[in-house]
Design a protein around this motif. Structure first.
Motif, short mmCIF file in Angstrom:
data_model
loop_
_atom_site.label_atom_id
_atom_site.label_comp_id
_atom_site.label_asym_id
_atom_site.label_seq_id
_atom_site.Cartn_x
_atom_site.Cartn_y
_atom_site.Cartn_z
N ILE A 1 0.83 -1.20 0.00
CA ILE A 1 0.00 0.00 0.00
C ILE A 1 0.86 1.26 0.00
CG2 ILE A 1 -1.73 1.30 1.30
CD1 ILE A 1 -2.75 -1.31 2.39
N SER B 1 0.20 -3.47 -6.42
CA SER B 1 -0.64 -3.00 -5.33
C SER B 1 -2.11 -3.07 -5.70
CB SER B 1 -0.27 -1.56 -4.95
OG SER B 1 1.04 -1.48 -4.47
N LEU C 1 -4.98 -5.43 -3.93
CA LEU C 1 -6.12 -4.80 -3.29
C LEU C 1 -7.43 -5.23 -3.94
CD1 LEU C 1 -4.63 -1.22 -2.80
CD2 LEU C 1 -5.14 -2.87 -1.00
N ASP D 1 -9.05 1.27 -4.38
CA ASP D 1 -9.14 2.38 -3.44
C ASP D 1 -10.23 2.14 -2.40
OD1 ASP D 1 -8.36 5.17 -2.68
OD2 ASP D 1 -10.44 5.58 -3.22
N SER E 1 -8.93 -0.30 0.09
CA SER E 1 -7.93 0.36 0.93
C SER E 1 -8.59 1.17 2.03
CB SER E 1 -7.04 1.26 0.06
OG SER E 1 -6.06 1.91 0.84
N TYR F 1 -10.03 -1.23 4.60
CA TYR F 1 -8.94 -1.80 5.39
C TYR F 1 -8.46 -0.81 6.45
CZ TYR F 1 -4.37 -3.83 6.47
OH TYR F 1 -3.28 -4.36 7.12
N CYS F 2 -8.27 0.44 6.03
CA CYS F 2 -7.77 1.45 6.98
C CYS F 2 -8.80 1.75 8.06
CB CYS F 2 -7.42 2.73 6.22
SG CYS F 2 -5.96 2.58 5.16
#
Length: 225
Positions: A11, A137, A141, A207, A210, A213-214
Motif C-alpha cells: 500500500i 498494489s 487490493l 481504493d 484500501s 482496510y484502513c
C-alpha cells in the motif's frame, strides 16, 4: 513474461518515491542549458494541442510498454499494465520537474540517466520497479476486495460515469478525436473505451478496499481518528 506475487500488501509504495536513486539533484543537475530552454519553449508552443501519444510523452515511454504480467495465474491485459506504466511516468516526471530526478529537454524524467544510488543503474530500471509496484498494489487490493465482498458504491460508479461522459462530450471533441482515439493518445495503442472503463473500475475498487482496510484497522486498534 513476469508473474506478480501476492506475498505482501503493497500500500505504501510512495515511501520509495524519493529514495530510489539517491538524494535530490542539484540545480546544476536539473537546470536546462540555453539550447534546451529554447527547444522546450518551441516544443511547448507547437504541442499546445498534442495529437499523438509521442506528442504527450516524448520518445522514451513506448520502449517500456506492452509488457506481459500475470497475477494469481491470470494474465493482466497489456492495456492495464500500460495504464500503470503511463501513470507512473507522469508521477515521476512531476518529481523530475521539482528537481528530484534528472529530466529531458521536454520536461519528462530522463529514463536513460544513471542513478545516484546502488539499487538501480538507470532511472529506467527504477521506473520499471515503481510501475510494477503500483500495478502489483492494485492487483492485490482488488483481489482482497473480491474476497471480502467489497464493491463500488453508487458515488464511485457515478464518478466513473461522469468521467467517461466528460471524455465523450468535452475532452475528445476538443482534440477532434473519438473517445477511443483520445484514450489511445493518452494511454497508448490498443486502449479503447471498454478497456479503459474496466481498468478504472479496478482502480476505484482497489481504493475502496484500501479505505475499508484502513477504517477497520482503526477500529481494531480502538482509534477513532
Amino acid at each position: 513474461m513476469k508473474k506478480i506475487g501476492t506475498l505482501i500488501l503493497s500500500i505504501a509504495i510512495a515511501a520509495t518515491m524519493i529514495a530510489g536513486c539517491g538524494n535530490k539533484l542539484t540545480t546544476a543537475d536539473t537546470a536546462p542549458s540555453s539550447s534546451e530552454t529554447a527547444t522546450t519553449t518551441e516544443t511547448t508552443t507547437e504541442a499546445a494541442k498534442p495529437q499523438s501519444f509521442d506528442d504527450i510523452y516524448g520518445p522514451q515511454l513506448k520502449a517500456y510498454m506492452d509488457r506481459e504480467y500475470y497475477f494469481d495465474g491470470k494474465k493482466i491485459s497489456k492495456q492495464e499494465a500500460n495504464f500503470y506504466f503511463i501513470n507512473s511516468f507522469r508521477d515521476l516526471s512531476s518529481y523530475a520537474a521539482m528537481g528530484y530526478y534528472p529530466k529531458t529537454a521536454d520536461g519528462h524524467i530522463n529514463l536513460s540517466a544513471e542513478c545516484n544510488g546502488d539499487d538501480y543503474k538507470t532511472y529506467g530500471e527504477y521506473f520499471i520497479m515503481y510501475s510494477e509496484k503500483t500495478l502489483q498494489s492494485t492487483c492485490i487490493l482488488v483481489s482482497r476486495a473480491e474476497q471480502s465482498g467489497v464493491t463500488l458504491d453508487e458515488d464511485m460508479k457515478k464518478s466513473i460515469d461522469d468521467m467517461m461522459e466528460d471524455i465523450r462530450t468535452n475532452s475528445a471533441p476538443q482534440y477532434g478525436k473519438t473517445v477511443d482515439e483520445y484514450l489511445q493518445m493518452n494511454y497508448g495503442p490498443g486502449m479503447d473505451e471498454a478497456s479503459f472503463r474496466a481498468i478504472v473500475e479496478r482502480y476505484y475498487l482497489a481504493d475502496a478496499y484500501s479505505n475499508v482496510y484502513c477504517n477497520n484497522y482503526r477500529l481494531w486498534n480502538g482509534n477513532n481518528i
